[in-house]
Write an enzyme that holds these catalytic residues in place. Structure first.
Site, PDB file in Angstrom:
ATOM      1  N   GLU A 101      37.018  41.821  37.627  1.00 39.42           N
ATOM      2  CA  GLU A 101      38.159  41.836  38.809  1.00 39.42           C
ATOM      3  C   GLU A 101      39.512  40.524  38.980  1.00 39.42           C
ATOM      4  O   GLU A 101      38.611  39.996  39.831  1.00 39.42           O
ATOM      5  CB  GLU A 101      38.721  42.234  39.821  1.00 39.42           C
ATOM      6  CG  GLU A 101      39.796  42.932  40.882  1.00 39.42           C
ATOM      7  CD  GLU A 101      38.858  43.717  41.981  1.00 39.42           C
ATOM      8  OE1 GLU A 101      39.863  43.540  42.657  1.00 39.42           O
ATOM      9  OE2 GLU A 101      38.445  44.501  41.699  1.00 39.42           O
ATOM     10  N   ASP A 307      20.138  47.135  42.588  1.00 34.07           N
ATOM     11  CA  ASP A 307      20.276  48.131  41.770  1.00 34.07           C
ATOM     12  C   ASP A 307      21.971  48.967  41.458  1.00 34.07           C
ATOM     13  O   ASP A 307      22.441  49.483  42.542  1.00 34.07           O
ATOM     14  CB  ASP A 307      19.813  49.712  42.579  1.00 34.07           C
ATOM     15  CG  ASP A 307      19.271  50.524  42.030  1.00 34.07           C
ATOM     16  OD1 ASP A 307      20.331  51.528  40.861  1.00 34.07           O
ATOM     17  OD2 ASP A 307      18.117  51.261  41.910  1.00 34.07           O
ATOM     18  N   HIS A 403      47.724  39.873  43.150  1.00 37.38           N
ATOM     19  CA  HIS A 403      47.073  40.201  41.686  1.00 37.38           C
ATOM     20  C   HIS A 403      48.089  40.098  40.212  1.00 37.38           C
ATOM     21  O   HIS A 403      47.429  39.792  39.629  1.00 37.38           O
ATOM     22  CB  HIS A 403      47.383  41.946  41.550  1.00 37.38           C
ATOM     23  CG  HIS A 403      45.482  42.076  42.489  1.00 37.38           C
ATOM     24  ND1 HIS A 403      44.588  42.325  41.625  1.00 37.38           N
ATOM     25  CD2 HIS A 403      45.535  42.549  43.742  1.00 37.38           C
ATOM     26  CE1 HIS A 403      43.908  42.623  42.630  1.00 37.38           C
ATOM     27  NE2 HIS A 403      44.454  42.459  43.959  1.00 37.38           N
TER      28      HIS A 403
END
Length: 408
Positions: A101, A307, A403
């Protein structure tokens, strides 16, 4: 049978994927290559990047992976330094973040810079436990209550009789029973040292069930997990009671830093946090009363061999932002269920172990448990940095711009 023959037989299904090792004398690196080439042949594709890696399959197959064909590489950046004034993490730390990202690492880095300039993050671990909740079927609710009361009164006995038989590091510290009709759910709480501890507490819980069935022949242990643990699912009980590390990170950011470095004001950050993270999340029925815990938790988990399914619980938590009487910004994050470890599982993979070493938390601590607690404080500090930066970007109307620049 030569390698080419084995590849052909795997491709046409005569040899199953999990059987390849026995045809190559247990050579797991060769077995990995054969499976990958068979898949390429069968599907008519190239997996050259999946087949390019430095880690040793002989160290992973049978411990971390089955039917291995290669690796997936995720870009890893680093944010920091972040000054942390914790009980276990003391000093400045760099944060490894594995993500695809764009803008995430840059945002966390900006938050680290602002918090460090403000004097650092104060971290506090409120609780540390791993839970497993077996399900026992009883004749009726009264019998379920009797069993629950016996278990609560005999924790030391169960530790000696069951838990100590299967683990040196695990310690049974408490149980919280839940009764639904004639079903008894025993939510055991364990200390697990530097391990995240799921395997440890699962094996220990099974031993406890054997003792309970011997003591109460009329009850039946049905499931080792009755889903009140709760593992890898959104849930209220972990949000309220905690699982793994329950940790708070907080800081006071002077108004000058908010205005100059973050391009907004304490008032706007507090307002955005209230109406977005608290009111908006309440309306959504979310357990994530925050902007993006999951982004930072996920990137650190992937980098360090945690995990990845437990990112679910790591995304739960509350962000608080308010203006102090002096006009500065108080900001904090509370993470009720941060399930992490520095030994076992994926932390053994060389690349993930190296990422842990960036923070100085690879392997076991002395005494056991201190490395995992230090790691938890660093993660919480990084999450706070991410929250501060994103809230500031939203308050300043800079989110879309960032972004556009970095996230394409």
């Amino acid at each position: 049978m030569n390698v080419e023959d084995i590849i052909e037989k795997v491709a046409n299904g005569e040899i199953k994927l999990h059987q390849v090792e026995k045809y190559v004398n247990g050579d797991k690196r060769l077995a990995t290559e054969i499976r990958r080439k068979a898949l390429e042949r069968k599907l008519g594709i190239s997996l050259k990047h999946i087949g390019h890696y430095s880690i040793d399959p002989n160290e992973l197959i049978g411990r971390n992976i089955e039917n291995m064909i290669g690796v997936v590489q995720i870009p890893m950046g680093v944010a920091g330094p972040l000054k942390i004034n914790g009980e276990y993490a003391k000093g400045e730390f760099y944060i490894p973040l594995a993500t695809t990202e764009g803008a995430l690492v840059a945002s966390v880095n900006r938050g680290c810079s602002a918090l460090t300039e403000a004097g650092g993050v104060v971290t506090t671990i409120l609780d540390d436990k791993m839970t497993r909740a077996p399900l026992i079927r009883c004749p009726n609710a009264r019998r379920a209550r009797e069993v629950a009361e016996w278990v609560k009164e005999n924790l030391n006995y169960l530790q000696e009789k069951a838990v100590a038989k299967v683990t040196r590091h695990g310690k049974l510290r408490d149980v919280k029973p839940f009764i639904v009709g004639n079903n008894l759910y025993l939510r055991f709480e364990f200390e697990t040292g530097d391990a995240m501890g799921m395997n440890m507490v699962t094996i220990a819980s099974e031993e406890i069930m054997k003792v309970i069935e011997e003591e109460f022949p009329d009850v039946r242990y049905l499931a080792l997990s009755g889903n009140l643990c709760v593992d890898k699912k959104p849930n209220a009980v972990n949000f309220i009671l905690g699982r793994g590390k329950t940790v708070v990170a907080e800081a006071i950011v002077p108004r000058e830093i908010v205005e100059k470095k973050l391009k907004t004001t304490p008032e706007l950050i507090a307002e955005v946090n209230y109406f977005k993270n608290l009111v908006g999340s309440a309306q959504a029925g979310s357990y994530g009363f925050n902007a993006h815990f999951g982004n930072i938790v996920g990137a650190i988990f992937l980098a360090t061999g945690q995990d990845e399914a437990q990112i679910t619980e790591g995304s739960h938590g509350i962000t608080i932002a308010e203006v102090t009487p002096e006009g500065d910004l108080y900001i904090s994050i509370t993470m009720p269920s941060l399930e992490i470890g520095t030994v076992g599982g994926g932390t053994r993979v060389p690349t993930q172990r190296e990422a842990l070493s960036i923070m100085g938390v690879a392997g076991g601590g002395d005494p056991p448990g201190v490395n995992a607690k230090k790691f938890a404080e660093i993660v919480a500090g990084a999450v706070l940095a991410g929250e501060l930066s994103l809230l500031a970007a939203i308050a300043a109307k800079h989110l879309a711009r960032a972004h556009k620049m970095l996230g394409r």
